[in-house]
Design a protein around this motif. Structure first.
Motif: not given
Length: 348
Positions: A46-52, A11-18, A36-42
């Motif tokens: 990540i959690a606030p983005e998942l909540a959306k 989740a931390m990869g890329g120019d924008v990130g999570p 199915h997804f597993d997210f790795y990172g801060d």
């Protein structure tokens, strides 16, 4: 074959990130409920983005505050890989906790960490980075290597051809892909000794599920008369960046031309449907998702600047590779090649 792929997301990869990585996963999940997804990172990011995204309910977060920087050297990344989001996602594949990993992070670091953790398949000396390029033909073009190996010998190129044809059969649904080697000309006498030797080996390997058609030049890549183009990573990366730059040049030139006068703006209004098709065809997000072929596990590289749509496409590539058991197909083709090569050597 895994019908319900579990994808490990750096989740931390890329120019924008999570934000982009999570949104991309949401698009992919919305189109494919079996993912199915597993997210790795801060987790705090990540959690606030998942909540959306309600569609991602049930996705897991594996917390780490460590990530690989875009400027980090592969040698540095390897030393601290274990505790980073990229390293954890790849190790999830190694440990069988995920079927594939997707990252938009540092390409060199991703290759180095993946190669160290997953190791190369039996019969493969070096893994290769492969991706789809748009063409004027009925299907996209598989091209490799795109930057993993700057120098390659004939055996490397043959192995790339075997892996690329297996990839084309999987993603393009072509039973016997047309394969060519990238060269400075189409004549048999042109090119390096490595290219000439590889061409000879591929011509003799008519038992493989591919059709070797000799050489092609850089200006022919988009014509649609080949399914797989094989080259070393140095030439392949230059060809890819040149193609991407040309696509941007064409779109920017058209934008400038259509805003130069009132008459041009009127022409733009009439041409908008055709220009939209051109934009869709050239949009790199529609072809996002380069695969590291030749490893004992699947890793897909998303472009660092990809949009959420581009990330979703990279995830779809990963899921397709898992469901079609690309690793097994490559292994079977390699076994076939080695068996014939050994038999021919005995006869000689």
């Amino acid at each position: 074959m895994t019908a319900n792929p579990r994808i490990a997301i750096d989740a931390m990869g890329g120019d924008v990130g999570p934000a982009t990585m999570v949104a991309g996963a949401a698009i992919a999940r919305g189109k494919d409920a079996d993912l199915h997804f597993d997210f790795y990172g801060d987790e705090s990011l990540i959690a606030p983005e998942l909540a959306k995204h309600a569609v991602l309910e049930g996705a897991q977060i594996f917390h780490t505050e460590e990530s690989i920087a875009a400027t980090e050297k592969p040698s540095q990344a390897i030393r601290r890989a274990k505790g980073t989001s990229m390293g954890m996602a790849i190790n999830a594949v190694k440990d069988g906790k995920a079927d594939a990993a997707v990252s938009g992070g540092n390409t060199g670091a991703l290759m180095a960490i993946a190669k160290l953790a997953l190791r190369t398949m039996s019969g493969i000396d070096r893994p290769a980075l492969s991706a789809l390029l748009p063409t004027l033909g009925d299907n996209d073009l598989v091209m490799l290597d795109l930057g993993a190996n700057t120098e390659c010998d004939a055996q490397n190129l043959v192995q790339f051809a075997v892996m690329g044809s297996a990839y084309a059969r999987t993603v393009l649904d072509i039973e016997k892909p047309r394969v060519k080697l990238l060269n400075i000309g189409t004549e048999e006498l042109k090119g390096t000794d490595e290219l000439k030797e590889a061409a000879g080996l591929l011509r003799d390997a008519d038992y493989l599920r591919m059709r070797f058609d000799g050489f092609t030049e850089g200006d022919k890549l988009s014509r649609g008369d080949v399914d797989v183009v094989v080259t070393d990573g140095f030439s392949g990366n230059i060809a890819l960046k040149t193609a991407e730059g040309t696509a941007r040049f064409v779109t920017d030139l058209l934008r400038r031309a259509f805003t130069s006068s009132l008459r041009s703006k009127a022409g733009f209004a009439l041409s908008r449907p055709a220009l939209h098709l051109l934009k869709v065809h050239l949009d790199p997000n529609n072809h996002n998702g380069a695969v590291f072929l030749g490893l004992n596990g699947l890793v897909v590289k998303s472009h660092g600047g990809a949009t959420d749509k581009g990330v979703a496409n990279a995830i779809n590539v990963a899921a397709s590779m898992v469901r079609n058991d690309i690793t097994r197909k490559i292994s079977e083709d390699l076994d076939n090649f080695r068996a014939h090569a050994f038999h021919d050597g005995d006869e000689a």
